[in-house]
Write an enzyme that holds these catalytic residues in place. Structure first.
Site, PDB file in Angstrom:
ATOM      1  N   ALA B  10       0.725  -1.186  -0.052  1.00  0.00           N
ATOM      2  CA  ALA B  10      -0.123  -0.002   0.037  1.00  0.00           C
ATOM      3  C   ALA B  10       0.851   1.161   0.062  1.00  0.00           C
ATOM      4  O   ALA B  10       1.832   1.462   0.745  1.00  0.00           O
ATOM      5  CB  ALA B  10      -0.790   0.084   1.263  1.00  0.00           C
ATOM      6  N   CYS B  11       0.590   2.403  -0.712  1.00  0.00           N
ATOM      7  CA  CYS B  11       1.079   3.447  -0.898  1.00  0.00           C
ATOM      8  C   CYS B  11       0.100   4.699  -0.748  1.00  0.00           C
ATOM      9  O   CYS B  11      -1.066   4.435  -0.828  1.00  0.00           O
ATOM     10  CB  CYS B  11       2.375   3.750  -1.793  1.00  0.00           C
ATOM     11  SG  CYS B  11       1.493   3.717  -3.625  1.00  0.00           S
ATOM     12  N   THR B  12       0.644   5.963  -0.559  1.00  0.00           N
ATOM     13  CA  THR B  12      -0.294   7.172  -0.438  1.00  0.00           C
ATOM     14  C   THR B  12      -1.104   7.201  -1.823  1.00  0.00           C
ATOM     15  O   THR B  12      -2.254   7.278  -1.551  1.00  0.00           O
ATOM     16  CB  THR B  12       0.614   8.397  -0.097  1.00  0.00           C
ATOM     17  OG1 THR B  12       1.676   8.555  -1.298  1.00  0.00           O
ATOM     18  CG2 THR B  12       0.899   8.290   1.090  1.00  0.00           C
ATOM     19  N   THR B  18       2.882   0.736  -5.321  1.00  0.00           N
ATOM     20  CA  THR B  18       2.146  -0.448  -4.708  1.00  0.00           C
ATOM     21  C   THR B  18       2.277  -1.629  -5.727  1.00  0.00           C
ATOM     22  O   THR B  18       2.491  -2.820  -5.268  1.00  0.00           O
ATOM     23  CB  THR B  18       0.789  -0.240  -4.624  1.00  0.00           C
ATOM     24  OG1 THR B  18       0.703   1.017  -3.410  1.00  0.00           O
ATOM     25  CG2 THR B  18      -0.018  -1.190  -3.873  1.00  0.00           C
ATOM     26  N   LEU B  85       8.620   0.592   0.369  1.00  0.00           N
ATOM     27  CA  LEU B  85       8.284  -0.099  -1.041  1.00  0.00           C
ATOM     28  C   LEU B  85       9.400   0.058  -1.861  1.00  0.00           C
ATOM     29  O   LEU B  85       9.505  -0.695  -2.781  1.00  0.00           O
ATOM     30  CB  LEU B  85       7.095   1.037  -1.522  1.00  0.00           C
ATOM     31  CG  LEU B  85       5.781   0.581  -0.916  1.00  0.00           C
ATOM     32  CD1 LEU B  85       4.969   1.996  -0.990  1.00  0.00           C
ATOM     33  CD2 LEU B  85       5.105  -0.347  -1.480  1.00  0.00           C
TER      34      LEU B  85
END
Lengths: 147, 106
Positions: B10-12, B18, B85
């Site tokens: 998950a990323c912003t 991601t 990540l």
């Protein structure tokens, strides 16, 4: 509305800095009716860029944003005429993902995610980086989107 | 039954990193002989969601995240490894090998 088409491949572009690249993406997005607010798109791309340099190695940068100024999700492929200094990293291929702010469970976004997945594939990256053949680039991206 | 590797990415923005991390981890784990399942929490929603059974069966649980992911309660009581990540994208195989060493998995 299309996530990708030949018009979204921009070759031999006269840009030499990250600043010029981001400005170019915003202007093109506006010209291609992807963006309804050029300046907002530029600003939002910068927000992401400041948070996290989007150069990913192998001379590739992936500036991207989720912005209310974007009408529908697309990917732009940009090849600068010369190597760009991307905040300390050399870049010769720009893959820009532009997405509307609100958009979950969208088929087009899932398609875009497939290009991201391809970006860990060395052969895909090398071929894309080395090619200046618009038809080949188009086929490669379409292939990835529909994989 | 083979060994099982599960991950959550998950990323912003959930547009790029991601999925790059998910793909890099999937390839590396497969190469090392694992059954693999990677959940992504991206802009297209939660995909490939990890079930309690997946978590129970997993030999390795790895989170590659830049944000606090949704559904963390699923993992309560389990040993979770967490990486950034960028690390997952650039050094997926190395990360898995380090975890294997840590857990004593051959």
């Amino acid at each position: 509305m299309k996530t990708f088409k030949k018009e979204y491949v921009l070759l031999n572009v006269d840009i030499s800095t990250r600043e010029e690249a981001i400005a170019f993406i915003a202007t093109k997005a506006s010209e291609l009716d992807i963006s309804n607010d050029r300046d907002k798109t530029e600003l939002d791309l910068w927000d992401r860029e400041r948070e996290y340099n989007t150069a990913i190695g192998d001379m590739i940068a992936i500036p991207h944003t989720k912005s209310p100024s974007i009408n529908f999700p697309v990917v732009l492929i940009i090849k600068p005429k010369d190597i760009i200094d991307w905040y300390g990293e050399n870049v010769n291929l720009i893959i820009s993902f532009l997405s509307p702010k609100k958009n979950t469970n969208n088929i087009h976004l899932t398609m875009l995610s497939k290009i991201s997945r391809k970006l860990v594939n060395e052969e895909f990256k090398t071929t894309l980086s080395e090619s200046n053949d618009i038809d080949l680039i188009y086929e490669m991206i379409m292939g990835a989107l529909n994989s | 039954m083979g060994k099982k590797f599960i991950g959550l990415c998950a990323c912003t923005m959930g547009l790029a990193h991601t999925f790059m991390a998910a793909e890099a981890l999937e390839q590396a784990a497969k190469e090392k002989g694992y059954d693999v399942k990677i959940e992504t929490q991206g802009t297209d929603g939660i995909k490939n969601k990890l079930t309690p059974q997946d978590i129970e069966e997993a030999d390795i649980i790895l989170h590659a995240v830049a944000v606090t992911p949704e559904g963390m309660d699923r993992f309560e009581g389990y040993e979770i490894y967490e990486v950034g990540l960028q690390d997952a994208i650039k050094n997926s195989k190395g990360i898995i090998e380090e975890i294997e060493e840590d857990l004593g998995i051959k």
